[in-house]
Design an enzyme around this catalytic site. Structure first.
Site, short mmCIF file in Angstrom:
data_model
loop_
_atom_site.label_atom_id
_atom_site.label_comp_id
_atom_site.label_asym_id
_atom_site.label_seq_id
_atom_site.Cartn_x
_atom_site.Cartn_y
_atom_site.Cartn_z
CB CYS A 111 26.53 33.53 39.59
SG CYS A 111 26.82 32.88 37.95
CB CYS A 122 29.91 33.76 37.87
SG CYS A 122 28.30 34.07 37.17
CG ASP A 123 31.49 33.94 41.47
OD1 ASP A 123 32.26 34.49 40.66
OD2 ASP A 123 30.47 34.49 41.91
#
Ligand code: NDP
Length: 312
Positions: A137, A140-141
């Site tokens: 992701c 997300c990261d």
């Protein structure tokens, strides 16, 4: 006594929430269990530009929040928790929640979606579980890899989307495609090709993810020349497709060889009173809007089923 539910919905992506909107408006008093990732896969995306009704686009998390609130407005009972066991041959159907609660249900709508697949390399798993730089992701990261060099594996729309997103944050992004061509839509392919700091490596497979605590490189092989190369990356993003979240239904419902639930007609499964919506039964379209559409179908089928049985 087990709590009895007229219409149980398992899963909380666009399919589940849309089913909840329709089922609550039809007075089926739906109870929806959100599962391990409330809101589903869309909570891991940024902009959603192709969901009708949002001319300026909307973020995935906001879209899911809106759908949840819309379902709640009509009285849907939305709960945290995973369903861990089902008996669909019983009448009514019996379902267990992770906290041990047992429920019975006249009808069930499954909208458990699908989850990211991994390459299965030993060091990929180890570094992923240690939060050491392996992710599925970018949204997300990606932030952690600002001004660094990362690699994205995959040749589909997801890989292209991840690579484009990361290119805005990172100094350089390698996009590793195992064939000589991508599966992504032409529009997405043109997008990644036009971004200067994305280097697309075709015919390239990942042999290993290097690093003890954190990723400090990957070993790749050109499968035409067999040449092996170390790429100095600090982040490794895997975007190679998805696996349906249907393990809990094995032995209960007919699944295909990849684990997708087989639909018989409309949203019906092989078990009367059990319906399916969204990616758990769809390996072809996999869009938020198709998931929402099938969520509507499942709720309408459940309503008809309950009416025919005199259970509504
Ligand atoms: P896809 O199944 O479309 O693509 C998977 C990609 O991963 C393929 O290129 C495949 O290669 C590659 N792959 C699979 N296994 C491996 C492996 N072991 N090693 C290396 N590469 C591997 O999945 P996506 O998640 O990209 O897309 C799923 C669906 O969602 C699609 O229908 C897509 O169009 C849609 N989508 C739409 C978006 C949008 O419209 N904005 C955004 C994201 C997804 P190969 O081709 O060689 O099999």
């Amino acid at each position: 006594m087990a709590e009895h539910i007229k219409c149980l919905i398992i899963g909380s992506g666009p399919a589940g929430y849309t089913a909840a909107i329709y089922a609550s408006r039809a007075d089926l008093k739906p109870v929806l269990y959100q599962g391990g990732q409330p809101g589903g896969q869309l909570t891991e995306t940024t902009e959603v530009d192709n969901f009708p009704g949002y001319p300026e686009g909307i973020t995935g998390p906001k879209l899911m929040e809106d759908l949840e609130n819309q379902a709640k407005r009509f009285g849907s009972d939305i709960r945290f928790g995973m369903i861990t066991e089902v008996d669909f041959n019983a009448t009514p159907k019996v379902v267990k929640v992770e906290d041990g609660t047992e429920l019975t249900a006249d009808s069930v709508i499954i909208s458990t979606g699908a989850s990211a697949k991994w390459l299965g390399l030993e060091n990929e798993t180890r570094l992923r579980l240690n939060a050491g730089g392996v992710s599925a992701c970018a949204v997300c990261d990606g932030f952690f890899y600002r001004n660094q060099t990362v690699a994205v594996v995959g040749g589909g729309d997801t890989a292209c989307e991840e690579a484009s997103y990361l290119a805005k944050l990172c100094e350089k992004v390698y996009l590793l495609v195992r064939k000589g061509e991508m599966r992504a839509s032409k529009a997405m392919q043109h997008r990644v090709e036009s971004i200067e700091n994305i280097e697309i490596l075709y015919h390239t497979e990942t042999l290993d993810v290097l690093g003890e605590e954190v990723v400090d490189g990957i070993l790749v092989k050109n499968n035409q020349t067999n040449e092996e190369t170390k790429l100095d990356v600090t982040g490794f993003f895997v975007a190679i497709g998805h696996k349906p979240n249907t393990d809990v239904f094995k032995g209960q419902l007919t699944l295909d060889e990849e684990g997708y639930i087989v639909k018989e007609d409309g949203a019906k499964t092989n078990i009367e009173g059990v319906f399916v919506a969204g990616d758990a039964a769809d390996k072809e379209y996999r869009q938020a809007i198709t998931a929402a559409g099938t969520g509507c179908m499942a709720a309408l089928d459940a309503e008809r089923y309950l009416g025919d049985k005199g259970l509504n």
